[in-house]
Design a protein around this motif. Structure first.
Motif, short mmCIF file in Angstrom:
data_model
loop_
_atom_site.label_atom_id
_atom_site.label_comp_id
_atom_site.label_asym_id
_atom_site.label_seq_id
_atom_site.Cartn_x
_atom_site.Cartn_y
_atom_site.Cartn_z
N UNK A 1 1.38 3.57 2.16
CA UNK A 1 2.30 2.43 1.30
C UNK A 1 1.34 3.04 0.42
N UNK A 2 0.82 3.73 0.27
CA UNK A 2 0.16 4.54 -1.07
C UNK A 2 -0.59 3.47 -1.57
N UNK A 3 -1.50 3.33 -0.60
CA UNK A 3 -2.12 2.14 -1.61
C UNK A 3 -3.92 1.97 -0.73
N UNK A 4 -4.55 2.03 -2.22
CA UNK A 4 -6.49 2.20 -2.69
C UNK A 4 -6.85 0.91 -1.70
N UNK A 5 -6.85 -0.06 -1.92
CA UNK A 5 -7.08 -0.88 -1.37
C UNK A 5 -7.57 -0.66 0.95
N UNK A 6 -5.98 -0.47 0.93
CA UNK A 6 -6.12 0.52 2.87
C UNK A 6 -7.28 1.12 2.87
N UNK A 7 -7.14 2.05 1.75
CA UNK A 7 -8.20 3.36 1.76
C UNK A 7 -9.49 3.02 1.67
N UNK B 1 8.45 15.59 0.01
CA UNK B 1 7.00 16.34 0.68
C UNK B 1 5.72 15.88 0.65
N UNK B 2 4.77 15.29 1.08
CA UNK B 2 4.49 14.90 1.64
C UNK B 2 2.55 16.04 1.53
N UNK B 3 1.73 15.86 0.82
CA UNK B 3 0.45 16.63 0.28
C UNK B 3 -0.24 16.80 1.60
N UNK C 1 -1.00 14.35 4.92
CA UNK C 1 -1.10 15.07 6.65
C UNK C 1 -2.32 15.38 7.07
N UNK C 2 -2.79 15.85 6.42
CA UNK C 2 -4.67 15.23 7.10
C UNK C 2 -4.55 14.06 7.45
N UNK C 3 -4.69 13.15 6.92
CA UNK C 3 -5.67 12.12 6.67
C UNK C 3 -4.63 11.54 7.97
#
Length: 91
Positions: A63-69, A7-9, A13-15
């Motif tokens: 990819x759950x990437x902080x750098x991309x965020x 399940x996605x948070x 989903x908002x992003x």
């Protein structure tokens, strides 16, 4: 049997929803006859930044990437700076 799916948070989903809206905005902005931003170069840059922001946001979620965020946040800040600068110059 029920298929289990991770399940996605709601934040993720908002992003993804905002990313989809940005893609639609790019399509509208690229085909709009409105002349804002007035400079064609600035208009192209803002469309490019909007595309970059949507792509980086999607990559950050996928990819759950902080750098991309962080890169998406920087692209969004640059987009806002360009729009504010163009608005200031045109007024």
């Amino acid at each position: 049997a029920v298929f289990s799916k991770p399940h996605m948070s709601s934040t993720r989903e908002g992003v993804l929803m905002v990313t989809g809206l940005e893609v639609l905005a790019v399509g509208y902005w690229a085909t709009s006859l409105d002349d804002w931003p007035a400079s064609p170069a600035m208009r192209g840059l803002t469309i490019l930044l909007l595309c970059a922001n949507a792509s980086l946001s999607f990559a950050a979620v996928r990819f759950r990437s902080e750098r991309a965020a962080l890169a998406a946040l920087a692209a969004y800040a640059a987009l806002l700076a360009c729009l504010v600068a163009d608005f200031g110059v045109s007024q």
